[in-house]
Design a protein around this motif. Structure first.
Motif, short mmCIF file in Angstrom:
data_model
loop_
_atom_site.label_atom_id
_atom_site.label_comp_id
_atom_site.label_asym_id
_atom_site.label_seq_id
_atom_site.Cartn_x
_atom_site.Cartn_y
_atom_site.Cartn_z
N GLY A 215 30.14 75.27 64.59
CA GLY A 215 29.55 74.11 64.21
C GLY A 215 30.56 73.22 64.56
O GLY A 215 31.77 73.27 65.62
N TYR A 216 30.03 71.91 65.60
CA TYR A 216 30.82 71.04 66.54
C TYR A 216 29.92 69.51 65.92
O TYR A 216 28.57 69.19 65.55
N TYR A 217 31.23 68.69 65.96
CA TYR A 217 30.55 67.75 66.03
C TYR A 217 30.05 66.91 67.26
O TYR A 217 31.82 66.99 68.21
N ILE A 218 29.32 66.10 67.74
CA ILE A 218 29.13 65.86 69.35
C ILE A 218 29.41 64.29 68.90
O ILE A 218 28.06 63.78 68.15
N ARG A 219 29.30 63.59 69.92
CA ARG A 219 29.34 62.08 69.56
C ARG A 219 29.05 61.24 70.99
O ARG A 219 30.01 61.86 71.55
N LEU A 220 27.89 61.42 70.96
CA LEU A 220 27.66 60.51 72.52
C LEU A 220 26.87 59.39 71.97
O LEU A 220 27.03 58.70 70.99
N THR A 221 27.53 59.06 73.24
CA THR A 221 26.91 57.34 73.45
C THR A 221 25.91 57.23 74.31
O THR A 221 25.98 57.36 75.94
N VAL A 222 24.23 56.67 73.82
CA VAL A 222 23.29 56.91 74.32
C VAL A 222 22.81 55.39 74.59
O VAL A 222 23.24 54.37 73.99
N HIS A 223 21.92 54.70 75.46
CA HIS A 223 21.62 53.46 75.86
C HIS A 223 20.55 53.51 74.54
O HIS A 223 19.79 54.09 73.75
N VAL B 19 15.65 58.29 72.65
CA VAL B 19 16.70 58.58 72.82
C VAL B 19 16.72 59.95 72.27
O VAL B 19 17.14 60.66 72.87
N ALA B 20 16.78 59.59 70.75
CA ALA B 20 16.82 60.74 70.09
C ALA B 20 16.43 62.00 70.51
O ALA B 20 16.38 62.94 70.11
N ALA B 21 15.03 61.40 70.41
CA ALA B 21 13.63 62.60 70.69
C ALA B 21 14.53 64.07 72.04
O ALA B 21 14.65 64.38 71.56
N GLY B 22 14.91 63.12 72.78
CA GLY B 22 15.51 63.30 74.19
C GLY B 22 16.40 64.34 73.76
O GLY B 22 16.28 66.10 74.32
N VAL B 23 17.54 63.70 73.04
CA VAL B 23 18.43 64.68 72.66
C VAL B 23 18.31 66.06 72.12
O VAL B 23 18.84 67.12 72.55
N ALA B 24 17.62 65.79 70.82
CA ALA B 24 17.04 66.77 70.00
C ALA B 24 16.14 67.92 71.36
O ALA B 24 16.35 68.71 70.34
N THR B 25 15.66 67.72 72.02
CA THR B 25 14.56 67.99 72.46
C THR B 25 15.31 69.19 73.21
O THR B 25 15.61 70.22 73.00
N GLY C 196 19.84 60.89 82.50
CA GLY C 196 20.46 59.93 82.44
C GLY C 196 20.51 59.21 80.76
O GLY C 196 20.53 58.19 80.76
N LEU C 197 20.74 59.78 79.78
CA LEU C 197 20.36 59.47 78.27
C LEU C 197 22.06 58.64 78.03
O LEU C 197 21.83 58.37 76.87
N LEU C 198 23.27 59.55 78.83
CA LEU C 198 23.80 59.32 78.25
C LEU C 198 24.77 57.60 79.00
O LEU C 198 24.71 58.15 79.74
N ALA C 199 25.59 57.30 78.39
CA ALA C 199 25.99 55.68 79.58
C ALA C 199 27.71 56.01 78.79
O ALA C 199 28.52 55.29 80.08
N GLU C 200 28.11 57.26 78.55
CA GLU C 200 30.00 57.86 78.49
C GLU C 200 29.81 59.20 78.50
O GLU C 200 28.33 60.14 77.87
N SER C 201 30.69 59.79 78.38
CA SER C 201 30.43 60.99 78.62
C SER C 201 30.68 61.69 77.19
O SER C 201 30.99 60.56 76.35
#
Lengths: 444, 444
Positions: A353-361, A366-372, A430-435
């Motif tokens: 399992g992974y915990y992933i913390r994204l910093t998104v605009h 955005v959430a839909a794009g990530v989920a896809t 281009g969804l991420l504002a930070e790594s």
């Protein structure tokens, strides 16, 4: 009358001084436990003139630890110099070559040269004991080497570095940054002036490599450990972990997989209810998963002069009790020739399992794009936490500010390769504002 | 070629069957770890015709375990019959008398006859090993006997009975009564049809007596243990404990005091943050306080065929590895002659914190009356919790119903003699509607 065990102690720092005092203080108990008098007959250290508050009368002084190791007045060399090369290695090699038992607290030496030294000890028919090299005062080497021979081990993992656990505990409790806690740890003497070795996970990796060899019967392979430290863990990650029912610990994990034995050190989410999650501050802990005993956890002091000396003296007592036998238990729990080479398993193949913390605009879709992108790699999402930026409603009547906001995902078991590929795709979109921040989850 | 170790297994119940399978399954690993082939050459059990699903071909069958113990085809007798007297005792005595190593899981035998059997083993120059007798698969005997020789132990305590911990865990989590949880434990096979031995603390007392001898070098003295079980613990006590920051566990505690070694088994309040408080269900745990290591905790399975067999097989491996030596480590960590007699310390002299739950008549002046009697005995109150009866305001405009209500006190350290005397005085004052509940507090 039984011949006494004559010790040569090389290195008189904090641990060495504790060993000298403990051998004196516990002389009667050690005789009762081992049937043999234990005497320090020789010592060696860098500075002969330093006042250590020790009574060294009647004990031979050596400026050169290698000469001590070769001395005819010594049956067992206690190596407390430290370091994987240089005088420590030369001392241990000289001791084994001249047929002397060796007790050492030196994790770097064992992690890098364990297999060769074990072979030398075997050839000489002497003990090479290293309880103090892993998890300080916790008798985990003995537990793995002698306590579980009826078991096949599937995983061993632990909190093996007190500095990191102290920093993470304070970050969690007080909401402080890594940098602030490191500074305090340095002020308290829990961290070195150059903390890299501890906080970037290398110390844990050395200890893990030793545990792996004991648990799985593989040739000790420190270079095969994947290592990631705690310097990138943020207070926000600890808060998110708390909300999701986890704590973050720097774990060393060795795990049997179809591809071989994974050896990895990284910040890890562990369920709050697990025994290992309760371990705070400089304390260490090791959990062994094995087929017969199920789960076994040992918790105790991972460092400190007295606790480390406790492990050293336990090894010395084993030598004293067993030296009459003319044979000793093999260094890593089986003869060198029976140790298997450790297959190296790339982290890309790790599954968990992974915990992933994204910093998104903070924009629509955005959430839909990530989920896809996750779904494309067959990654299933267990939970998702989205935090609106605090002034969102002010900026945008629909509640979206366009500003960077955290989006946290917890995945079901997935391979690291798929996770990384999905994150690359999300970044390319281009969804991420930070790594992204990625922390592995270890379940009980 | 090294002589193999020939085992005679007396008792083929759950544990015995697991041992037979484990020895076969782990044959190669055991050879690698010990340098010696381990073979079962003889077995004994009550019913020869029962199908245990074991391959016993080529293994000699004995109807009489004592005959097995004397057989020339056996080097080491594995006693898994159980019970402090009768065939188990006769088998072990016969084995030692005929110069055979003994491995046993029999806590009652060790607790009642440990000192005499250790002497017999010593006289014969053979091992008497009993890792499985305490805390199942946790290698705590090894840790105490071999892992801490540099330490003076000040206290050892633990959760040593899975049945009790299972019952207390369910009472706490689900608010159920002791009786309801006991019934479930019986249905699940965690408790016997006659549960007295477990729930009244006698099983814990046997195990504690063994740990005490190992930790303090005293002659094992099961009769010297003060014993109180969990049948009087009420759901209300668990709720109050929770409010006050504690959990209730049945602990066995052995502690060095000025008067001698206290040995006591009783329901105990432990701080929720302690490692031992996290241990839920049938799991066992042991904590050792010692001068060099500080605090060391081992957590694992306390029962079950495989876990117990794991401990038995570890002992067998020790025998196999060390039998060439012609000398073995003493049974309780030092020679019989060096074991001190255990001074018995009356519970009246115990000093510690107490949880006292009184059931008082809800009348003016009751709390003051209680506090006065406590003060007379120099007992300091750390906190006080008073629950009004729920319909108090209806009955009495001043909020007092005259009905029985709980009044809970937590004391600072006081002697049990003073506590009992104060409670007697409070009872004599007519303030109590029921006899008081008293639970000792164990701090880290």
């Amino acid at each position: 009358m039984t011949h006494s065990l004559r010790l040569g102690v090389a290195g008189l720092g904090t641990v060495g001084a504790s060993v000298v005092r403990m051998i004196a203080r516990r002389a009667d108990a050690l005789f009762a436990a081992t049937g043999r008098e234990i005497r320090i007959t020789a010592v060696s250290s860098r500075d002969r003139n330093r006042d250590r508050g020790l009574d060294l009368s009647g004990i031979q002084w050596f400026d050169d630890p290698v000469a001590l190791a070769r001395s005819g007045a010594v049956d067992c060399v206690v190596e407390l110099i430290g370091g994987s090369e240089g005088p420590a290695k030369a001392t241990v090699e000289a001791a084994l070559a001249s047929g002397k038992h060796v007790v050492t607290a030196n994790k770097a030496l064992l992690a890098h040269h364990g297999a060769a030294l074990a072979k030398a000890a075997e050839a000489a028919g002497v003990a090479l004991a290293f309880e103090a090299s892993v998890a300080g005062g916790i008798p985990v080497v003995k537990a793995l080497r002698e306590g579980l021979p009826g078991n096949a081990v599937s995983r061993v993992y632990g909190i093996l570095n007190g500095t990191c656990n102290y920093i993470l505990s304070r970050m969690e409790r007080e909401g402080l940054t890594f940098e602030a806690c490191l500074k305090d740890a340095q002020a308290l003497g829990y961290a070195e002036a150059d903390p890299t070795f501890d906080v970037e996970g290398f110390d844990t990796a050395h200890k893990l490599a030793i545990l792996t060899s004991l648990a799985f019967g593989t040739v000790v392979d420190a270079e095969g450990v994947s290592v990631e430290g705690i310097s990138r863990v943020q207070p926000l990650d600890l808060r998110m972990a708390d909300e999701l029912g986890y704590r973050i610990k720097l774990l060393g994990v060795a795990q049997a997989t179809a591809a071989g034995i994974e050896q990895r050190v990284h910040p890890t989410m562990v369920p709050k209810s697990s025994a290992i999650a309760q371990v705070m501050g400089v304390t260490n802990a090791v959990t062994v998963d094995a087929d017969a005993v199920g789960e076994l956890t040992l918790i105790g002091p991972g460092a400190g002069g007295e606790a480390t000396a406790s492990a050293v003296v336990a090894d010395i007592a084993d030598v004293a009790a067993n030296m009459a036998a003319g044979r000793v238990r093999p260094t890593f729990g089986r003869p060198s020739a029976a140790l298997r080479p450790a297959e190296r398993v790339e982290m890309q193949r790790h599954e968990g399992g992974y915990y992933i913390r994204l910093t998104v605009h903070d924009r629509p879709g955005v959430a839909a794009g990530v989920a896809t992108r996750m779904a494309e790699r067959e990654i299933s999402i267990e939970s998702i936490l989205q935090r609106r930026s605090e002034n969102a409603a002010v900026n945008d009547p629909r509640g979206r500010s366009g500003q960077p906001v955290p989006l946290v995902l917890i995945t079901y078991a997935a391979t690291e390769g798929n996770i990384r590929a999905a994150l690359d795709a999300i970044a390319a979109d281009g969804l991420l504002a930070e790594s992204p921040q990625l922390i592995r989850i270890e379940r009980e």
